[in-house]
Structure formats: C-alpha cells, structure tokens
Scaffold this active site. Structure first.
Site, PDB file in Angstrom:
ATOM      1  CG  HIS A 222     -92.099   5.272  18.219  1.00  0.00           C
ATOM      2  ND1 HIS A 222     -92.658   5.737  17.037  1.00  0.00           N
ATOM      3  CD2 HIS A 222     -91.290   4.255  17.847  1.00  0.00           C
ATOM      4  CE1 HIS A 222     -92.094   5.080  16.225  1.00  0.00           C
ATOM      5  NE2 HIS A 222     -90.986   4.414  16.821  1.00  0.00           N
TER       6      HIS A 222
ATOM      7  CG  ASP B 128     -97.241   3.233  21.003  1.00  0.00           C
ATOM      8  OD1 ASP B 128     -97.400   2.190  20.734  1.00  0.00           O
ATOM      9  OD2 ASP B 128     -96.613   4.001  20.734  1.00  0.00           O
TER      10      ASP B 128
ATOM     11  CD  GLN C 127     -91.408  -1.940  21.185  1.00  0.00           C
ATOM     12  OE1 GLN C 127     -91.367  -3.004  21.479  1.00  0.00           O
ATOM     13  NE2 GLN C 127     -91.186  -1.162  19.842  1.00  0.00           N
TER      14      GLN C 127
ATOM     15  CE  LYS D 194     -93.033  -1.957  16.875  1.00  0.00           C
ATOM     16  NZ  LYS D 194     -91.985  -1.875  16.041  1.00  0.00           N
TER      17      LYS D 194
ATOM     18  CB  CYS E  15     -88.796   6.299  15.902  1.00  0.00           C
ATOM     19  SG  CYS E  15     -88.262   5.671  14.442  1.00  0.00           S
TER      20      CYS E  15
END
Lengths: 144, 407
Positions: B123, B200, B203, B226, B365
């Site tokens: 991202h 990261d 997600q 999220k 993104c």
C-alpha cells in the site's frame, strides 16, 4: 468545425429527467447521451486536454467562437462520466462567458438527482472539468 | 461456525437502507469496518463518565482515564501477544505508525549505500515513507516481485536480500489482492541478512490471529478502524530493544521528562513516542473492539471470510467477462478484486451503489501494484465477520445488472 453538441436549456434537461422513474432509466439516458457524442480521436487525448480525475479521465477541448460564445468537445474512459460530461457540455454550449458563470450547475444536478456525481470531486474528472470551463469564462470576462 | 446473520444485527449502520430504500450491503471493509453497538456504547460511556486528559491531571477523572488508557495498551499487547505493554505505541493509524519507524529508526540507522527492500504488494503507506527516507538518507529502494498469481515471490525476495539490506517493508495481507504473505519466513530471512522488518498488518490484524512473538517481529503496524474500532488511532508494535534505542520523532508534551531552556530529556517507553494529547476516547474504546473480536474468535473470523471469498470466486466466475485478480481463495484474506471486460470500474461501482452494494474502485492506494498487474484500476469487494453468503449473492446480482446496463 466538427459536429457540435446540441445545446439544451436547464429547464429542458430537468423536464427530460422528470420522465424517469428509477436510477436505471436515468443511467440509460446518460449512457445513451454519452454514446451520441462523437469520440475524441486519440490525437486529442493529450495530457494538455486531460482533466485530472482520481478514477476516470476526462479530456476537454474548449472552442470559443468569434462572437464570444463557447462550444466544447470532450471524452472520457468511463461511459457514465462521458454521459455526464456530455450533459454539462449541452448545458454550457452556445453560451457566453457571462452566461456560463451564471449557470448554477449544482442546482441543476441536484434537480436531476445526480448531485453526488459532482460532489464526489476526487473520483471523477467532472468537477475539475466544470472548474476548468468556469475559470476560462472568468478569465475571459476579466480580460475583456 | 460463525453466525454472520446474528452478528450483523449488532451493527446499526448495516441495518440501514440507502438511496431509495435499498438495503445496504457493505463490502468495503478493507477501507474501513463498521462498529458494533457495544463499541458505540463504550465510546458514549467513556465520554459521559471518565473522559479527561491522560497522564497529566492529579484529579479523579484524569486518574480514571489514565488507568483505562493503560488498560487499553495492556489489551492490545495481549491481543497480539506482545512480550509487554511497553512495546505498544498508540499512533494515528497504520500510516502514522510506519512514518514513526521511517523517521525515527530510519534516520538513525540508514545511510548512503544502504538498501530498503519493499514488495510490489505494498500500500502507498508502506511505500512513500520509505521513498521519503531514501531521499533524506541516500539509501536506495529495491523491489521484491510477485508471482503470476499475485503472491510474494520468495525466490525473488531471497535474491533481492543482501548484506546491504537494512530494512524490509512487507505487508502481511495485500489490500488489493488479499494475498497473505509468508511474514514469518520473510522475517527469518531478513534477520539472517541483518535487516529489520516492518510488517504492515492493517489488513491482517483484523482478520486473523496475530502473534508478534511467534513472528519474531521487529515492527508491526495496524489500525483500529479496520477492526470494528474508531478511526484516528493505530498501533505501532516495536520490539522493546529497538524502540528503546530509537530517538523520539514528534516533540511536545508527554514525551519528555525535563525541559529546560537548554534542552530536554526524553521520557521512557512508550510515552517517548506519544507526544501531545492522544485520541483518548478512541483508545479507551479499543478493549470493547478487541473483546468483540475475541468473543467471536479470530480463527472463526478467518475461516468465515475464507468461505465467503471462496463462494464469491465461484459465483463471480459464472458471470463471464470477469477477471479475478490475485491467488486462489486459500492463499488470501476476505478480499476479492476484479475487473470486468469493457466496463470501467467507476461505472461498475456507481451502478452497484445504486443497488445498495458498497464496494471500492480505483487503484486502492497501490499504484505500483496496479502498474505491475498492467491495469489502471480495479474493483474490490472486501468482507468481514458480519458479511453473509446473501451479501455475496447480492453483489453478484448487482454486477450482472451493471453488465446488462452498460452493455
């Protein structure tokens, strides 16, 4: 001069949309309107003519006439945006700079239930396109 | 089994109709998730009972809110199995967390000739801070490629890794393709090469068990919004020894011990990285989110999303003209991105929106990933614990209608 888009008044456009019962009918009309607009050849799809959108692109050519009126040609890679762009062009065509600035396009789009398409400014080039037309009109007025 | 229909009733936003009375089908969870009533209630209760600035006042309210603030930190540490709560830094979001590492660890440790290794799945939040860091330090960026089906190419990763690699930035799950990456193996290989790893987990953390000790992770970043929580807060997990050695990034209140006209001394962990008044109520509400997730069970959530995404693959394939991006369902999170032949993603999402189906279109993104895939944009449906097979059916029916409409 290439085949110009037939101008339409705000009243006529609003009347046209009053016939539609649901979003599908509105979209079908928009798509058909866009399809009726002759595509811009790839030679015109230049960076200079491109109006930046986050998701879809609009290419716009502004054609002033000698008597101070404006005509436009445009295209988009999105069928929906192309149709919406065509509606905007129909509204602005054959108008003077002053008339363009007087036209309240937000109210028209609100009346035909398409306001969301110009308020979501970053997702398509439509808003930037309206901005480009208006700033040219403003420049013309100030320089005259 | 997880009863998504029952869970959905806990989420007021999802009970709504949109446009002209069309039921909302929310499939934009990779962008942000919705809040259950318990989280909404927690936020309201915090603001009605204990809200005050934290770590400052010598009064009852401030003591209460400070205690709860630190309890939230404990809850997060427990949720990701951190060795201790000093390793949990509250930030503004995943982006904020990654930027702290880039600014603080990056500037203290990188110099000309060093390499930063990124994957093509990242991202922009895990790309741009490293590009900026490279500009400031003279370090260079290297890219690890993906396989034909959109998985991290581990062979290419091994090739790209060298003794010059000082930092590896890798997503745990692609926000576009949904691909889970072999984060543990990436970490092992990177450590063997002497590099520090930034994962990261934006997600991943909301959708599966996350165990930072098992991963031997250095830095892990994720966002509350999220995972059923409020927007505006995120978490940076950092191994204590790394955080300890890092200079503070933002200067201000809370991150100092003593300030004189001549200078300042830095506070200890984690205060050193939390300058200024934080997003107090959202942080205090975090345990309510984590509790909801843990009550449902992270394994069940992952399994449920896998079933939904498998079903979506199956159903979408029946439509024709659909190109599903990324690997087969077993390799990914509850995300399905696709393109439809001769139908612009913008047109598709607007047609879906009119039918109450909320998905996202664009480059999500992740422009370098789209460039790698050779497409300008894609459409993305992303699932969470409250999505049902019926939602998938509605998505498929809505796409079918869009295809008919645009021809």
């Amino acid at each position: 001069m290439t085949n110009r888009i037939e101008p339409i008044s705000t009243e006529e456009l609003i009347e046209e949309f009053e016939l539609f019962d649901d979003w599908e009918e509105r979209y079908r009309y928009i798509i058909e309107t866009g399809n009726s607009m002759p595509p811009l050849g790839s030679v015109y799809q230049t960076e200079e003519n491109r109006v930046q959108g986050c998701l879809s692109s609009v290419w716009l050519i502004i054609e002033p006439t000698e008597n101070g009126r404006y005509f436009f040609r445009a295209d988009s890679d999105s069928q929906l945006v192309k149709g919406l762009v065509c509606l905007v062009i129909m509204l602005y065509s054959d108008k003077t700079a002053e008339e363009i600035l007087q036209l309240d396009i937000n109210t028209v789009f609100e009346a035909i239930d398409l306001r969301q398409h110009i308020s979501r400014s970053r997702s398509n080039g439509l808003n930037s396109m309206i901005g480009r037309i208006k700033s040219l009109a403003l420049e013309t007025l100030h320089s005259s | 089994m997880l009863d998504a229909t029952a869970l959905k009733r806990d989420f007021p936003v999802l009970q709504q109709t949109v446009h002209n009375n069309v039921p909302l089908v929310y499939l934009d969870n990779a962008a942000s998730s919705q809040k259950p009533q318990s989280v909404i209630d927690a936020l309201s209760k915090i603001d009605s009972t204990v809200y005050a600035n934290v770590h400052r006042g010598a009064h009852w309210l401030s003591d209460e809110s400070t205690a709860l603030y630190e309890e939230s930190r404990d809850a997060v540490a427990q949720f990701i199995n951190a060795a201790n709560a000093r390793e949990i830094v509250f930030t503004t979001g995943t982006t904020g967390a990654i930027n702290i590492v880039a600014r603080s660890w990056g500037e203290a440790n990188l110099q000309q000739g060093d390499e930063i290794l990124l994957t093509r799945l990242e991202h922009h939040s895990n790309i741009v801070p490293w590009q900026q860091l490279a500009q400031r330090t003279g370090a260079t960026l290297k890219w690890c490629d993906i396989t034909q089906d959109g998985q991290l190419d581990l062979e290419d990763f091994k090739q790209a890794l060298s003794e010059r690699t000082k930092l590896v930035a890798c997503t745990m799950a692609s926000n576009v393709l949904g691909t889970y990456t072999p984060a543990k193996e990436v970490t092992e290989l990177s450590h063997a090469a002497g590099a520090v790893v930034v994962l990261d987990a934006a997600q991943a953390a909301p959708h599966r068990l996350l165990d930072v000790q098992d991963l031997a992770a250095d830095f892990v970043a994720f966002s509350a919004h999220k995972m059923l929580g409020p927007s505006g807060i995120g978490i940076l997990y950092g191994k204590e020894s790394l955080l300890e050695a890092m200079p503070p990034f933002l200067g201000g209140g809370s991150m100092i011990n003593v300030v004189t006209e001549e200078g300042f001394t830095t506070a200890g962990l984690p205060a050193k990285f939390e300058a200024g008044t934080p997003a107090i109520s959202p942080v205090l509400a975090l345990p309510a989110c984590l509790e909801y997730l843990q009550n449902v069970g992270m394994e069940l959530i992952q399994q449920h999303e896998h079933e939904l995404v498998s079903y979506a693959h199956e159903r979408l394939a029946t439509l024709g003209r659909i190109n599903i991006l990324g690997p087969e369902p077993s390799k990914k999170a509850g995300v399905i991105s696709f393109t439809v032949d001769d139908l612009h993603p913008h047109d598709l999402t607007h047609a879906l929106d009119n039918q109450g189906v909320a998905i996202r279109a664009g480059h999500h993104c992740a422009m370098p990933l789209h460039q790698r895939l050779g497409i300008p944009a894609s459409a993305r449906a992303s699932f969470y614990l409250y999505n049902t097979r019926d939602d998938v059916d509605k998505l498929v029916a809505a796409i079918d209608k869009a295809i008919q409409l645009f021809g």
